[in-house]
Design an enzyme around this catalytic site. Structure first.
Site, PDB file in Angstrom:
ATOM      1  N   SER A 109       0.836  -1.197   0.000  1.00  0.00           N
ATOM      2  CA  SER A 109       0.000   0.000   0.000  1.00  0.00           C
ATOM      3  C   SER A 109       0.877   1.256   0.000  1.00  0.00           C
ATOM      4  CB  SER A 109      -0.956  -0.043   1.200  1.00  0.00           C
ATOM      5  OG  SER A 109      -1.976   0.902   1.069  1.00  0.00           O
ATOM      6  N   ASP A 206     -10.286  -4.534  -4.100  1.00  0.00           N
ATOM      7  CA  ASP A 206      -9.642  -3.606  -3.166  1.00  0.00           C
ATOM      8  C   ASP A 206     -10.487  -2.339  -3.087  1.00  0.00           C
ATOM      9  OD1 ASP A 206      -7.995  -1.805  -1.800  1.00  0.00           O
ATOM     10  OD2 ASP A 206      -6.166  -2.546  -2.767  1.00  0.00           O
ATOM     11  N   HIS A 236      -7.803  -5.595  -0.261  1.00  0.00           N
ATOM     12  CA  HIS A 236      -6.626  -4.746  -0.103  1.00  0.00           C
ATOM     13  C   HIS A 236      -5.459  -5.481   0.546  1.00  0.00           C
ATOM     14  CE1 HIS A 236      -4.364  -1.061   0.184  1.00  0.00           C
ATOM     15  NE2 HIS A 236      -4.270  -1.163   1.510  1.00  0.00           N
TER      16      HIS A 236
END
Length: 257
Positions: A109, A206, A236
């Protein structure tokens, strides 16, 4: 194959940054290229992916490093004071202080953005990058651009906004300092001069970072060796055993180039 064997995640050493902050880390000696994990926004170095990577590295006899940015996990400072500049410098400090020789960076991320910035800062040593739900430029494109006028007004006047999170029980702490500083590190507006091999993993379900961002990132990178793996039912976190196996295959691929 399981990558979830128990490791004592509480064992950590610390190093001190030039501005006096204390960063918690764990460093495993081993063969090169080494692996360094860069965690996400409001995450720490004891998460599923980082610990699975440590197991993977330990079994291979590979050097491995994980750490907490300032304001995260066991490191000093408060999360509210963090910015992309500070977290980038934390990653560079760990990279320069603890690792040597060729390195493969794995970023989750926000950590995908940090890993890309680190590769741009140390191109001679980064020989590969794995992005897991990578979120370059998220402060501008996934936060500021998506906020309505009320949220923007709150940030401008109060300098902080608490945003509900799909990934955490507690809200995201978003500061105007984070937004403004992020604009100094935007990399998705033009070709990205990274020529090392890159593997991008992204779940198509996600809800935090759209998978289309990884498609754009693959196009922006100057490297000709970029592979994108989309997981249709993946979210995610991408932390199921299947997802972890995919991560280890991508990492192993880069270690063996």
């Amino acid at each position: 194959m399981s990558y979830n064997e128990k490791i004592d995640a509480t064992l950590a050493d610390t190093l001190t940054t030039q501005d006096g902050e204390t960063l918690a880390y764990y460093h495993l000696l081993g063969s090169k290229p080494g692996i360094m994990f860069c965690g996400g926004f409001m995450s720490d170095m004891t998460g599923t992916r980082s610990m699975a990577l440590e197991n993977f590295a330990r079994k291979r006899g590979q050097a491995f490093t994980r750490f907490d940015y300032r304001g995260h996990g066991q490191s000093s400072s408060s999360f509210r004071e963090g910015t992309i500049s500070k977290w980038k410098m934390d990653a560079i400090t760990v990279f320069d202080s603890l690792t040597s020789g060729p390195m493969v960076l794995v970023g989750s991320s926000m950590g995908g953005w940090i890993a890309l910035l680190l590769a741009l800062a140390r191109p001679e040593r980064v020989v590969g990058i794995v992005g897991i739900s990578a979120a370059p430029d998220f402060t501008e494109d996934l936060m500021w651009a998506k906020f309505d006028e009320n949220v923007r007004h709150t940030l401008i006047t109060e300098r902080v906004y608490l945003k509900n999170s799909d990934s955490f029980d507690q809200p995201y702490i978003i500061t105007m300092d984070l937004i403004e500083d992020g604009r100094n590190h935007l990399i998705m507006r033009e070709p990205i001069p990274i020529k090392a091999p890159v593997r991008l993993l992204h779940g198509m379900r996600d809800t935090s970072v759209p998978y289309q961002l990884s498609i754009i990132l693959a196009d922006r990178l100057k490297s000709e060796d970029v592979q994108l793996h989309l997981v249709k039912d993946g979210g995610h976190r991408l932390s199921t055993n299947r997802d972890l196996s995919l991560l280890m295959r991508a990492t192993s691929d880069l270690l063996e180039i």
